[in-house]
Enzyme design. Sequence first.
Site, PDB file in Angstrom:
ATOM      1  N   PRO A 154       9.960 -24.802   6.654  1.00 35.58           N
ATOM      2  CA  PRO A 154      10.126 -23.482   6.576  1.00 35.58           C
ATOM      3  C   PRO A 154      11.388 -22.602   5.808  1.00 35.58           C
ATOM      4  O   PRO A 154      10.642 -22.052   4.619  1.00 35.58           O
ATOM      5  CB  PRO A 154      10.118 -22.482   7.873  1.00 35.58           C
ATOM      6  CG  PRO A 154       8.952 -23.670   8.743  1.00 35.58           C
ATOM      7  CD  PRO A 154      10.178 -24.749   8.050  1.00 35.58           C
ATOM      8  N   TYR A 155      12.253 -22.784   5.969  1.00 34.30           N
ATOM      9  CA  TYR A 155      13.483 -22.368   5.382  1.00 34.30           C
ATOM     10  C   TYR A 155      13.182 -23.090   3.921  1.00 34.30           C
ATOM     11  O   TYR A 155      13.641 -21.595   2.739  1.00 34.30           O
ATOM     12  CB  TYR A 155      14.757 -22.373   5.987  1.00 34.30           C
ATOM     13  CG  TYR A 155      15.865 -22.204   5.176  1.00 34.30           C
ATOM     14  CD1 TYR A 155      16.551 -20.892   5.701  1.00 34.30           C
ATOM     15  CD2 TYR A 155      16.834 -22.875   4.730  1.00 34.30           C
ATOM     16  CE1 TYR A 155      17.140 -20.086   5.204  1.00 34.30           C
ATOM     17  CE2 TYR A 155      17.859 -21.875   3.867  1.00 34.30           C
ATOM     18  CZ  TYR A 155      17.936 -20.844   3.745  1.00 34.30           C
ATOM     19  OH  TYR A 155      19.674 -20.409   3.469  1.00 34.30           O
ATOM     20  N   SER A 156      12.707 -23.999   3.567  1.00 35.12           N
ATOM     21  CA  SER A 156      13.545 -24.174   2.202  1.00 35.12           C
ATOM     22  C   SER A 156      12.021 -23.747   1.456  1.00 35.12           C
ATOM     23  O   SER A 156      12.224 -23.410  -0.093  1.00 35.12           O
ATOM     24  CB  SER A 156      13.004 -26.415   2.698  1.00 35.12           C
ATOM     25  OG  SER A 156      14.299 -26.327   2.425  1.00 35.12           O
ATOM     26  N   SER A 158      11.545 -20.689   1.994  1.00 37.37           N
ATOM     27  CA  SER A 158      11.602 -19.530   1.734  1.00 37.37           C
ATOM     28  C   SER A 158      12.605 -19.209   0.339  1.00 37.37           C
ATOM     29  O   SER A 158      11.951 -18.365  -0.494  1.00 37.37           O
ATOM     30  CB  SER A 158      12.087 -18.873   2.485  1.00 37.37           C
ATOM     31  OG  SER A 158      13.089 -19.378   2.978  1.00 37.37           O
ATOM     32  N   LYS A 159      13.230 -20.524   0.025  1.00 36.63           N
ATOM     33  CA  LYS A 159      14.224 -20.442  -0.730  1.00 36.63           C
ATOM     34  C   LYS A 159      13.789 -21.190  -1.353  1.00 36.63           C
ATOM     35  O   LYS A 159      14.050 -20.506  -2.892  1.00 36.63           O
ATOM     36  CB  LYS A 159      15.027 -21.179  -0.152  1.00 36.63           C
ATOM     37  CG  LYS A 159      15.919 -20.161   1.334  1.00 36.63           C
ATOM     38  CD  LYS A 159      16.560 -18.414   0.740  1.00 36.63           C
ATOM     39  CE  LYS A 159      17.791 -18.317   1.669  1.00 36.63           C
ATOM     40  NZ  LYS A 159      18.475 -17.053   1.066  1.00 36.63           N
TER      41      LYS A 159
END
Length: 293
Positions: A154-156, A158-159
Amino acid sequence: MMNNQAGSVLITGASTGIGRACALHLVARGFQVFAGVRSPEHAEQLRLASGGRVTTVMLDVTDAAQIDAAVATIRAQTNGQGLRALVNNAGIAVPGPLEVVPIEAFRRQLEVNTLSPIAVTQAFLPLLRESSRPATIVNMGSISGRFTHPLFGPYSASKFALEACSDALRIELSPWGIRVVCIEPGIIATPIWDKTLASSLQMLADVSQARLAPYQPLIDMVKATVKPGMGIPPERVARVVGQAITCRRPRARYVIGLDAYGQLVLIHLPTWLRDWLVRLALPPFGDLAPSKK
């Protein structure tokens, strides 16, 4: 009246970590700094740390009303000189196996890290266009926007999306001379990782043990790896942000940290080899996990 020798800059997510470091670094360089914070306590701490030179604004980047209020406040205090830079720094991290991450948590990840920087940029573009100096938008990306680790999907995501938006904006805003920069640090010593670990454990506590058990070795590895204070100091990132804003021809991307450069090497490997190397560094999990009988 505040020192506006270098121009004005807005930094979102300035309560702690990279945002706070950027606020203190840029105000020391002569900028009129507007720091977006989410609590009066953090506002007071930042004012004290800066000797009263930083102007704090209450700014939850997911709240349209607060974004509009921040625009009005900053317009009133920049005396028609516009905004020289916008640093989209606010962000969160939602880790966990994609099979079990609640969709609402994933949606929140994208809302804060991807959609909110665009919302803030849309709102402040008129002020950026009014700047007498070349204006710069700095998006706080991550090397995770180019390389994905297990449990950080999820973090990746978004980035990765923020990288794509930065590339589009860089061309779309070029007729106005507005530069768009993406900062890609590796692991930074900020409170985000302590908060991430705590929120992740709370989120995964609601997942049934049967669904979570195959991934437990990975989760245990991350828990053992994430340590308070790990990574490079946020002040190092702040110096790069200052350089990107003030240099004549900023780069599109700034990679920061040895671990980030190491991941760049992996990116350029064949996919099968990269996947093999990543799996090699992981403990056995899933059907390969050791039996706990």
